[in-house]
Design an enzyme around this catalytic site. Sequence first.
Site, PDB file in Angstrom:
ATOM      1  N   HIS A  41       1.026  -1.163  -0.307  1.00  0.00           N
ATOM      2  CA  HIS A  41      -0.077  -0.406  -0.030  1.00  0.00           C
ATOM      3  C   HIS A  41       0.445   1.496  -0.034  1.00  0.00           C
ATOM      4  CE1 HIS A  41       1.019   0.796   3.514  1.00  0.00           C
ATOM      5  NE2 HIS A  41       1.116  -0.507   4.565  1.00  0.00           N
ATOM      6  N   GLU A 101      -2.038  -7.535   7.688  1.00  0.00           N
ATOM      7  CA  GLU A 101      -0.767  -6.999   8.466  1.00  0.00           C
ATOM      8  C   GLU A 101      -0.449  -7.869   9.499  1.00  0.00           C
ATOM      9  OE1 GLU A 101       2.364  -7.452   8.369  1.00  0.00           O
ATOM     10  OE2 GLU A 101       2.765  -5.257   7.713  1.00  0.00           O
TER      11      GLU A 101
END
Length: 446
Positions: free
Chosen positions: A249, A325
């Site tokens: 990202h 994550e």
Amino acid sequence: MREFIVEADGGSRGNPGPAGYGAVVRDAVTGETLTEAAEYLGTATNNVAEYRGLLAGLRAAHALDPTARVRVRMDSKLVVEQMSGRWKIKHPDMKPLAMEARSVFPPDQVTYEWIPRERNKQADRLANEAMDAGAKGEQWSPTHSRADLAAPAESTPIESMPTGPVPTEPTPAAADAGGDRATGAAPAGQAQGSATVGQAQGPATADQAQGPASAGQAQPSAGQAQLSAPGWSAAPDLGAPATLVLLRHGETPLTPQKRFSGSGGTDPALSAAGREQAHRVADALARRGTIQAVVSSPLARTRETAGIVAARLDLDVAIEDGLRETDFGAWEGLTFGEVRERYPDDLNAWLADPEAHPTGGGESFAEAAVRLAATRDKLVAAYQGRTVLLVTHVTPIKTLIRLALGAPPESLFRMELSAASLSAVAYYADGNASVRLFNDTSHLRP
């Protein structure tokens, strides 16, 4: 202004099945054949092969003279009508191919004309030659002399090319060891960013660098860690692989501060810089034209990045929880120095043992590796033969790369992974994996 005629064809013996394309560039005045191109694609559909032939012909013409006018002649009514703008392109697998084809020359330099198959024999012959070569485990190579090119040889039509509605089979992700399908990224002629492997990162710090997964935990499935000889992983009988293009990202406010930013509480949105990075990678992927699906981690920063890219590619975003994550527990939002000051014993244990958890019951890297191996297997099965963009985080990307290479856990301390960087791994039907790209940031440069 110089003028070329591009004739292109593609075929699939099965639809989808073993496929190939052929393309010819002629001088529009003399009729002389200037260039021939052909390629075996692995498993693909007729329409995918036809679009690939069109791309190859346009790129060959562009290499000869980017200022030339081009008349494209094909026996595919679908491709001609779609590229002329008279028919809408509804199938998601056709859109990126058409977009890439339109980007080779300015639109006002190219016209499209449908011709009967019997007037497209040279491109037809080349496509058959490519498929014949692929059946032998070889790639096509020119077999005609320069003198032969002026008079196209007769060939048997591609009888196995059924016509009909737009197929459901997507573009092949990587059928051979060269070209854009091999990387899942830039097409032939576009620059690749260099892999930045081997830069020691020291201890895992926040959103920037993560530590290793456990040795012996979440190892690749049978055969996954076996490294093939160069080119062997692209053997045609394996079919087109599932290519996972891994996008970290864009930046968040925590990224430049190197703060722990996992899935355990801190879920920041992109910063202005991060949104700009997402738009840059979206433009780059649109130019490459290889992405057929977009899958994102459920966290806000990945969903925002994925949304920007998917909108540019005219694709939807699927959410996969397994791409999230690591949970950093009580360390979320802290810098590495702050964690060392407050929780020195826990941090030392975490750096030494991938089974150790962050303070407060976060996720260990060993646990993350198990989760990611299962997620990988799920996605590879779902996207076999396709190229899918996974918008995710540092830990997932590094772990997938490590597992693909069969590398030891400490290898993750030697990987640099920048915000909005691209990596790619191709997974073949026999369980082998091929790392095609790592930490490419060329699209972020002005």
